[in-house]
Design a protein around this motif. Sequence first.
Motif, PDB file in Angstrom:
ATOM      1  N   LEU A   1       0.827  -1.199   0.000  1.00 43.34           N
ATOM      2  CA  LEU A   1       0.000   0.000   0.000  1.00 43.34           C
ATOM      3  C   LEU A   1       0.864   1.252   0.000  1.00 43.34           C
ATOM      4  CD1 LEU A   1      -2.730   1.400   0.161  1.00 43.34           C
ATOM      5  CD2 LEU A   1      -2.639   1.137   2.661  1.00 43.34           C
ATOM      6  N   ALA A   2       1.921   1.237   0.796  1.00 38.02           N
ATOM      7  CA  ALA A   2       2.824   2.392   0.853  1.00 38.02           C
ATOM      8  C   ALA A   2       3.409   2.688  -0.521  1.00 38.02           C
ATOM      9  CB  ALA A   2       3.942   2.135   1.862  1.00 38.02           C
ATOM     10  N   ARG A   3       3.785   1.654  -1.261  1.00 36.04           N
ATOM     11  CA  ARG A   3       4.377   1.867  -2.587  1.00 36.04           C
ATOM     12  C   ARG A   3       3.342   2.363  -3.593  1.00 36.04           C
ATOM     13  NH1 ARG A   3       9.019  -2.790  -3.694  1.00 36.04           N
ATOM     14  NH2 ARG A   3      10.343  -2.204  -1.917  1.00 36.04           N
ATOM     15  N   ARG A   4       2.116   1.872  -3.501  1.00 34.00           N
ATOM     16  CA  ARG A   4       1.080   2.358  -4.423  1.00 34.00           C
ATOM     17  C   ARG A   4       0.799   3.840  -4.186  1.00 34.00           C
ATOM     18  NH1 ARG A   4      -0.916  -2.841  -3.486  1.00 34.00           N
ATOM     19  NH2 ARG A   4      -2.369  -2.162  -1.851  1.00 34.00           N
ATOM     20  N   ILE A   5       0.696   4.228  -2.930  1.00 35.24           N
ATOM     21  CA  ILE A   5       0.456   5.640  -2.607  1.00 35.24           C
ATOM     22  C   ILE A   5       1.651   6.482  -3.042  1.00 35.24           C
ATOM     23  CG2 ILE A   5       0.211   7.283  -0.704  1.00 35.24           C
ATOM     24  CD1 ILE A   5      -1.436   5.150   0.767  1.00 35.24           C
ATOM     25  N   GLU A   6       2.835   5.993  -2.769  1.00 32.26           N
ATOM     26  CA  GLU A   6       4.044   6.738  -3.120  1.00 32.26           C
ATOM     27  C   GLU A   6       4.150   6.939  -4.627  1.00 32.26           C
ATOM     28  OE1 GLU A   6       7.758   6.246  -0.869  1.00 32.26           O
ATOM     29  OE2 GLU A   6       8.537   5.319  -2.698  1.00 32.26           O
ATOM     30  N   GLY A   7       3.904   5.888  -5.396  1.00 32.92           N
ATOM     31  CA  GLY A   7       3.965   6.016  -6.851  1.00 32.92           C
ATOM     32  C   GLY A   7       2.985   7.051  -7.363  1.00 32.92           C
ATOM     33  N   TRP A   8       1.765   7.049  -6.805  1.00 33.70           N
ATOM     34  CA  TRP A   8       0.764   8.037  -7.226  1.00 33.70           C
ATOM     35  C   TRP A   8       1.238   9.454  -6.900  1.00 33.70           C
ATOM     36  CZ3 TRP A   8      -2.154  11.836  -4.925  1.00 33.70           C
ATOM     37  CH2 TRP A   8      -3.225  12.336  -5.677  1.00 33.70           C
ATOM     38  N   CYS A   9       1.787   9.654  -5.714  1.00 34.31           N
ATOM     39  CA  CYS A   9       2.257  10.982  -5.325  1.00 34.31           C
ATOM     40  C   CYS A   9       3.402  11.456  -6.219  1.00 34.31           C
ATOM     41  CB  CYS A   9       2.712  10.977  -3.860  1.00 34.31           C
ATOM     42  SG  CYS A   9       1.383  10.829  -2.649  1.00 34.31           S
ATOM     43  N   LEU A  10       4.345  10.574  -6.513  1.00 32.26           N
ATOM     44  CA  LEU A  10       5.501  10.966  -7.318  1.00 32.26           C
ATOM     45  C   LEU A  10       5.126  11.241  -8.768  1.00 32.26           C
ATOM     46  CD1 LEU A  10       7.015  10.156  -4.766  1.00 32.26           C
ATOM     47  CD2 LEU A  10       8.684   8.963  -6.188  1.00 32.26           C
ATOM     48  N   ARG A  11       4.040  10.650  -9.221  1.00 33.21           N
ATOM     49  CA  ARG A  11       3.586  10.918 -10.589  1.00 33.21           C
ATOM     50  C   ARG A  11       2.730  12.179 -10.675  1.00 33.21           C
ATOM     51  NH1 ARG A  11       3.136   5.193 -10.571  1.00 33.21           N
ATOM     52  NH2 ARG A  11       0.960   5.324  -9.896  1.00 33.21           N
ATOM     53  N   HIS A  12       2.059  12.561  -9.591  1.00 25.46           N
ATOM     54  CA  HIS A  12       1.078  13.638  -9.663  1.00 25.46           C
ATOM     55  C   HIS A  12       1.505  14.936  -8.978  1.00 25.46           C
ATOM     56  CE1 HIS A  12      -1.471  10.141 -10.683  1.00 25.46           C
ATOM     57  NE2 HIS A  12      -2.094  11.020 -11.439  1.00 25.46           N
ATOM     58  N   ALA A  13       2.676  14.962  -8.369  1.00 24.97           N
ATOM     59  CA  ALA A  13       3.209  16.224  -7.856  1.00 24.97           C
ATOM     60  C   ALA A  13       3.651  17.099  -9.024  1.00 24.97           C
ATOM     61  CB  ALA A  13       4.388  15.959  -6.921  1.00 24.97           C
ATOM     62  N   THR A  14       3.804  18.385  -8.772  1.00 27.84           N
ATOM     63  CA  THR A  14       4.326  19.294  -9.802  1.00 27.84           C
ATOM     64  C   THR A  14       5.800  19.032 -10.055  1.00 27.84           C
ATOM     65  OG1 THR A  14       2.769  20.985  -9.068  1.00 27.84           O
ATOM     66  CG2 THR A  14       4.608  21.714 -10.451  1.00 27.84           C
TER      67      THR A  14
END
Length: 390
Positions: free
Chosen positions: A142-155
């Motif tokens: 779960l931590a990796r799924r959330i992290e991947g989403w954040c790293l793709r969607h940050a500016t």
Amino acid sequence: MKILYHHRTRGRHVEGVHIRGIVHALRDLGHDVSVMSFPGADPEREVPEAAGGSGGRGRLASFVTKLPGIVFEMFELLYNLVTLVRMTQAWRTQAPRLIYERYSLFLFATVWLARRRGIPLVLEINDSALVHRVRPLTMKGLARRIEGWCLRHATGLVFISTYFRDEAVAAYGQIAPSVISPNAVDLSRFDPARFDRETLRRERGLSERTVCGHIGAFAHWHGVDDFVEAIANRLHDVPELALVFVGDGKTLPAVRALVAERGLSDRVLLPGRVPHEDVASWIACMDYAVLPNSNHYGSPMKLFEFMGMGVPMVAPDYAPVAEVIADGHTGWLFPRGDAAACVERVLELARLTDERRRVGHAARDYIASERQWRNNAEQLLTLVPAGAVA
């Protein structure tokens, strides 16, 4: 530009140094920066260790960090609700033009809210679900799924090393635009001209010695215990050499016991932890320094503080360290994991006064030109769309 700096850490020790460095540098560049911290944390104020935080909220933070893994991670997830409420309240009073966040595992609310409101958000990546951590992850998937989403969607993303960024790209594919921004130092505080070196050395029993030092936590992965054990039998080869290891941690008792057992108390000084405001005065006593071990992704703060003081360092050749130290020019590298090579280099340099001075001057020049907190602030702002910077 109005900037909101958000973090979920306790803001103490190295975390606090980094937060203060970035915040003050952004303000020096003319930006209006406010800080939203974990309740009870105040990274803009250096709190003595004995103070133990800010009352009940500080005790709450200490309690939460001691919870079992799965419970602690559930609290981290729930903190997204706290973040949404606090961010919404902040927007009503003073909407920021940029959010700068020190990334924390399981924290996605800020990225989601910034996207929803059309506000640029830059994440500073100091931790990750991809790397070995002192506190193992229970909900790693779960931590990796959330992290991947954040790293793709940050500016934008600020990584402390190229290794760290490469790991993220390999795991998550196309991520947001990024810069590599190792740690830095405040040269106004880490300035050798501020100190009476000889008086300090005399007060601390280091007169007429060549001093090699280290400052940091006594954790096994830092390798101080292994280094002291490896060099203990060799100190008689260089009678003028003294070692100073400042800090505390789990392996300090074992190091103290070893020093006493070998009768080296006059050669190995172990003053324990000192406030960060006193760190520079200890570095001022040293002729050179040693970092016995590190890790594959980190950017040790001590590198920059020693180099800023003109004290060159012997360090392992991990990629993030080699990004900062040019072997033979701004420091000396040895093969990571090779304690014998580390000891040999430390002993060799004890008698090379001119070499230490030459490399020390080059190290300070490098920090002055490239690795002050202002450099980091300028780097992160390159990730912000031009229209937002005003």
